[in-house]
Scaffold this active site. Structure first.
Site, short mmCIF file in Angstrom:
data_model
loop_
_atom_site.label_atom_id
_atom_site.label_comp_id
_atom_site.label_asym_id
_atom_site.label_seq_id
_atom_site.Cartn_x
_atom_site.Cartn_y
_atom_site.Cartn_z
N MET A 136 11.88 23.75 1.64
CA MET A 136 11.06 22.87 0.81
C MET A 136 11.88 21.97 -0.11
SD MET A 136 7.89 23.87 -1.69
CE MET A 136 6.98 24.72 -0.42
N LYS A 139 0.84 -1.20 0.00
CA LYS A 139 0.00 0.00 0.00
C LYS A 139 0.88 1.26 0.00
CE LYS A 139 -0.12 -0.24 5.01
NZ LYS A 139 -0.73 -0.93 6.15
N TYR A 169 15.99 29.91 6.67
CA TYR A 169 14.84 30.66 7.17
C TYR A 169 14.88 30.80 8.69
CZ TYR A 169 12.47 30.01 2.65
OH TYR A 169 12.12 30.03 1.34
N ARG A 218 -9.96 -0.08 15.03
CA ARG A 218 -10.01 0.62 13.74
C ARG A 218 -11.02 -0.11 12.87
NH1 ARG A 218 -4.45 1.51 10.31
NH2 ARG A 218 -4.74 -0.72 10.02
C1 LIG Z 1 0.05 -1.87 6.82
C2 LIG Z 1 -0.53 -3.10 7.33
C3 LIG Z 1 0.25 -4.26 7.48
C4 LIG Z 1 1.73 -4.30 7.32
O1 LIG Z 1 2.38 -3.84 8.47
P1 LIG Z 1 3.98 -3.92 8.59
O2 LIG Z 1 4.23 -3.43 9.95
O3 LIG Z 1 4.52 -2.98 7.56
O4 LIG Z 1 4.39 -5.30 8.35
C5 LIG Z 1 -0.42 -5.42 7.81
N1 LIG Z 1 -1.75 -5.44 8.01
C6 LIG Z 1 -2.51 -4.34 7.91
C7 LIG Z 1 -3.98 -4.43 8.16
C8 LIG Z 1 -1.94 -3.13 7.58
O5 LIG Z 1 -2.68 -2.04 7.49
#
Ligand SMILES: *Cc1c(COP(=O)(O)O)cnc(C)c1O
Length: 339
Positions: free
Chosen positions: A285, A33, A237, A126
């Site tokens: 930036m 992802k 800055y 969640r």
């Molecule tokens: C992102 C995620 C993972 C992977 O987690 P890592 O710590 O990168 O291995 C696994 N399961 C879910 C539901 C996630 O959102």
């Protein structure tokens, strides 16, 4: 010519996948992802797709799933982030497997000829159903997620809750998964797959991680200016840094827009030919100033941001964050190179 390059070591990525598989004895659902945590979803997935031990990929949303299919990935793609109405047509067209974690997601795929995974909330608070059984023969897998994998006591409670849920299904499911990179520590005996991201990319998810990981990533950028400033001269800055001596100030073409967090101003170190060089003044930036005094650095030279000397995890710690956040902030203007 790119001014910043993120190098992805193909063999190290493969070795990490094999090590994670050997340790857990379970095939991998590779989490790619958010552009594979900023590393480059296409690059990473094409390498992993070739491995027998990688059975599937996981993305956050349908759009990422489509992108992955269009990149030529043919293994299973799990969409972790549920599913909104209107997205269901794409599931079929692109052969995506949704993770259902709400009654609304189920409604969205009502009557469709599609398999899916069901997510359970065993303590993450969640996504996920609480403990209710989803009686649907299209269920191909079930999963849960650790909220605090470094907290053993709490994690074991999550494990027991999930174990109970798995038992209640009473039929053999081809996919049961809970272990993330850090969650691997628990060596569950009732799951079928591991669902890992960070560890694949070579970043240690826990201090005493039992799997040896190879460094996959290195990040470097070029100096676009090197000049000496006199004592008592401000840098960047807000003049948060004032030279106390004649100072050789390098300007590296990498700023917070590239992913170097501003909180590393006057705090982080980059590396010039293996030597730590402090970040001075506020990170801007597109540029960051370095104290290169004592080096013979010149315009066009490369400076290492992540590599032998420091990992994303090290840099994240200095910035008061986690490698996940630092990595996913890497901008698209950085060139990704597989080697
Ligand atoms: C992102 C995620 C993972 C992977 O987690 P890592 O710590 O990168 O291995 C696994 N399961 C879910 C539901 C996630 O959102």
């Amino acid at each position: 010519m790119p001014r910043a390059i993120l190098t992805i070591k193909r063999q190290a990525l493969i070795d990490n996948a094999l090590s994670l598989y050997e340790y857990s004895k379970k095939p991998i659902i590779a989490v790619v992802k958010a552009n594979a945590y900023g590393v480059g979803m296409r690059e990473v997935s094409r390498v992993l797709e070739e491995l027998d031990c990688v059975h599937a990929f996981a993305v956050a949303c349908v759009e990422e799933g489509i992108e992955l299919r269009l990149a030529g990935i043919s293994k299973k793609i799990l969409v972790l982030g549920g599913l909104l109405r209107g997205e269901e047509k794409d599931l079929l067209e692109y052969r995506l497997t949704p993770v259902v974690s709400h009654r609304e997601h189920l409604e969205a795929i009502r009557g469709m000829n599609i398999t899916f995974h069901v997510k359970y909330d065993t303590g993450m608070g969640r996504l996920g159903f609480m403990e209710e059984l989803i009686e649907d023969e299209r269920v191909e897998g079930i999963l849960s997620h650790f909220s605090s994998p470094l907290d053993r006591e709490f994690s074991l409670r999550q494990v027991e809750t999930f174990r109970r849920i798995v038992m209640s299904y009473g039929r053999k499911l081809p996919y049961i998964h809970m272990e993330s990179s850090a969650g691997l520590l628990y060596r569950l005996d009732f799951t079928t797959h591991i669902r890992v991201g960070l560890a694949l990319y070579g970043e240690k998810p826990a201090p005493d991680y039992p799997v040896e990981l190879k460094r996959v990533l290195s990040l470097k950028a070029r100096l676009i200016s090197v000049k000496e400033l006199p004592p008592n001269h401000p840098v960047s800055y807000s003049r948060s840094y004032i030279t106390s001596k004649p100072t050789l100030v390098g300007v590296v073409a990498f700023g917070y827009a590239d992913g170097l967090m501003k909180s590393l101003s006057n705090r982080g170190f980059l590396y010039y030919r293996g030597k730590p060089v402090p970040v001075i003044g506020n990170i801007t930036m597109d540029m960051t100033m370095l104290d290169l005094t004592g080096t013979d650095a010149k315009v066009g030279d490369w400076v290492d941001i992540v590599g032998e000397e420091q990992s994303f995890g090290d840099l994240a710690k200095l910035a008061g964050t986690i490698p996940y956040e630092l990595m996913t902030n890497l901008s698209s203007r950085i060139r990704r190179e597989l080697c």
